[in-house]
Motif scaffolding. Sequence first.
Motif, PDB file in Angstrom:
ATOM      1  N   GLY A   1       2.425  -5.538  -1.889  1.00 46.79           N
ATOM      2  CA  GLY A   1       2.595  -6.589  -2.878  1.00 46.79           C
ATOM      3  C   GLY A   1       1.242  -7.124  -3.316  1.00 46.79           C
ATOM      4  O   GLY A   1       0.275  -7.090  -2.557  1.00 46.79           O
ATOM      5  N   ASP A   2       1.159  -7.626  -4.559  1.00 47.09           N
ATOM      6  CA  ASP A   2      -0.108  -8.182  -5.017  1.00 47.09           C
ATOM      7  C   ASP A   2      -0.442  -9.500  -4.320  1.00 47.09           C
ATOM      8  O   ASP A   2      -1.559  -9.996  -4.416  1.00 47.09           O
ATOM      9  N   GLY A   3       0.532 -10.057  -3.576  1.00 47.00           N
ATOM     10  CA  GLY A   3       0.288 -11.244  -2.773  1.00 47.00           C
ATOM     11  C   GLY A   3       0.121 -10.932  -1.301  1.00 47.00           C
ATOM     12  O   GLY A   3       0.175 -11.828  -0.447  1.00 47.00           O
ATOM     13  N   ASP A   4      -0.098  -9.672  -0.973  1.00 39.49           N
ATOM     14  CA  ASP A   4      -0.258  -9.219   0.408  1.00 39.49           C
ATOM     15  C   ASP A   4      -1.729  -9.281   0.796  1.00 39.49           C
ATOM     16  O   ASP A   4      -2.593  -8.858   0.029  1.00 39.49           O
TER      17      ASP A   4
ATOM     18  N   ARG B   1      -2.100 -14.284  -1.476  1.00 43.41           N
ATOM     19  CA  ARG B   1      -2.842 -13.492  -0.487  1.00 43.41           C
ATOM     20  C   ARG B   1      -3.588 -14.393   0.490  1.00 43.41           C
ATOM     21  O   ARG B   1      -3.667 -14.096   1.682  1.00 43.41           O
ATOM     22  N   LEU B   2      -4.147 -15.492  -0.009  1.00 41.89           N
ATOM     23  CA  LEU B   2      -4.880 -16.398   0.879  1.00 41.89           C
ATOM     24  C   LEU B   2      -3.955 -17.043   1.909  1.00 41.89           C
ATOM     25  O   LEU B   2      -4.308 -17.150   3.092  1.00 41.89           O
ATOM     26  N   LEU B   3      -2.769 -17.460   1.475  1.00 34.81           N
ATOM     27  CA  LEU B   3      -1.816 -18.030   2.435  1.00 34.81           C
ATOM     28  C   LEU B   3      -1.405 -16.988   3.472  1.00 34.81           C
ATOM     29  O   LEU B   3      -1.287 -17.291   4.669  1.00 34.81           O
TER      30      LEU B   3
ATOM     31  N   HIS C   1       4.815  -6.943  -7.432  1.00 37.81           N
ATOM     32  CA  HIS C   1       4.828  -8.389  -7.246  1.00 37.81           C
ATOM     33  C   HIS C   1       5.554  -8.698  -5.944  1.00 37.81           C
ATOM     34  O   HIS C   1       6.771  -8.495  -5.827  1.00 37.81           O
ATOM     35  N   GLY C   2       4.844  -9.184  -4.953  1.00 30.56           N
ATOM     36  CA  GLY C   2       5.474  -9.483  -3.677  1.00 30.56           C
ATOM     37  C   GLY C   2       4.441  -9.851  -2.638  1.00 30.56           C
ATOM     38  O   GLY C   2       3.237  -9.848  -2.892  1.00 30.56           O
ATOM     39  N   THR C   3       4.911 -10.164  -1.451  1.00 31.63           N
ATOM     40  CA  THR C   3       4.042 -10.581  -0.363  1.00 31.63           C
ATOM     41  C   THR C   3       4.058  -9.519   0.743  1.00 31.63           C
ATOM     42  O   THR C   3       4.361  -8.365   0.490  1.00 31.63           O
ATOM     43  N   HIS C   4       3.726  -9.942   1.963  1.00 32.00           N
ATOM     44  CA  HIS C   4       3.604  -9.020   3.084  1.00 32.00           C
ATOM     45  C   HIS C   4       4.995  -8.751   3.655  1.00 32.00           C
ATOM     46  O   HIS C   4       5.474  -9.484   4.535  1.00 32.00           O
ATOM     47  N   ALA C   5       5.651  -7.723   3.140  1.00 31.64           N
ATOM     48  CA  ALA C   5       7.013  -7.390   3.562  1.00 31.64           C
ATOM     49  C   ALA C   5       7.310  -5.941   3.192  1.00 31.64           C
ATOM     50  O   ALA C   5       6.604  -5.338   2.373  1.00 31.64           O
ATOM     51  N   TRP C   6       8.361  -5.392   3.809  1.00 37.12           N
ATOM     52  CA  TRP C   6       8.817  -4.068   3.395  1.00 37.12           C
ATOM     53  C   TRP C   6       9.114  -4.109   1.896  1.00 37.12           C
ATOM     54  O   TRP C   6       9.737  -5.058   1.413  1.00 37.12           O
TER      55      TRP C   6
END
Length: 416
Positions: free
Chosen positions: A181-184, A359-361, A210-215
């Motif tokens: 994800g671009d927020g990973d 990404r920072l969070l 578009h997403g965070t640290h996840a499958w």
Amino acid sequence: MKKSLFLIISLPFLLFACSEKRKSCADLLQGAADTTRIVTVACRYDSSQRYEVYLPGNYTLDKKWPVLLCFDPHADGRLPVKLFSSVAEKFGYIVAGSDNSANGVANIEYVVRTFYEDVTSRYSIDSTRIYAAGFSGGGRIAASLALSWSHIRGVISCSAGLPGFQPASGARAFAITALAGDGDFNYSEVESLPEQLKGTKFNVYTSIFHGTHAWPSREQLSLALLFLHIKAMQEGIVATDRQIISCLKNSLLDSVGYYHQRKNIADEFAWAERGASLLAGYKEANTFRKRVKKISSTPEFRKFLSEKEQVLRMEEMLRMEYQKAFTEKDTSWWRNEADVLRTRLTESSDGLKKAMHERLLAYLSIMAYTYTNRSIQAGNLEAARHFVSIYGIIDPQNPDYLKFRKQLAEEKYIAR
């Protein structure tokens, strides 16, 4: 110019969701998987080692089947098996997920080898088509297997690249799909993988969504496995299916056109790069390479790249400051800083900066995990309680935070 596979999936599975043509492609690439057929299996020679497995509906012992071995960082083998089940049903793959492989497991080599040996001996496996997939720490396990075991033909690595890896001359190459994800917080190492492996014989496909640290989603993982399947077609291991190639080309062109009409040059470029990567080795890829070259030369795209580099430099600077803050700032400061980051994330209209705040969070969460875990291992409970308090401010729903908080509340830790 540095090559960038900045793939942004702005609409749920846009590739196959917006027209009858795309719908037919979805039918072509997704099978009707019965997830109630996912079963838990205990390994023959060590019943404490277990895994989840999905067999295609037409599975028999009369033929050899490709297999995808999955590794979740929290030992949830069922999760990736469910995510891959539809595409596995369509293309005839066995999918197995370890219930023992996890971040921090001391005997990980034993766990992985026991899992591998039981799956490959219990089922009718095509030894030329053994693949590995994983998320985060599980992605690193999958990649390390392919780097050290010659019988792993390809890898799907989610939220993990190959940091520090420099392929030696004559090193065995394999197909690798990397997604994030671009927020990973691991976004950069995945995004830079094509450049890292440029000039080698590795077949690389990367996807940033578009997403965070996840499958990733079922649809994204389906295309990741399709890339490995296409490589098997090109190598003559399985018969080439021209319908898949043609359908994929048309759908990708539709998606490029969709973003072109909306003057979204970053996503237009991303889909063009995706076409060039997925169809590499086929003449259909030329259409996408030309589009990539055309977009790359525009002032609009150069402006986007410049803004992106500025944001990445800002992020790197903030990461360095946060590293110092972990040992210098109290919980009041962290509470205020976390609130500021969340407010900027919510209110930002700039997609690049919004992803940076995500990404920072995520980075702060993994830093809090690392400091807490390290302090517990060292027996420094005062520091561990300080860091777990920061962890709770940054990521209060994280299972690892809840585990640490419960662990530190136990009587044996209070007494030490």
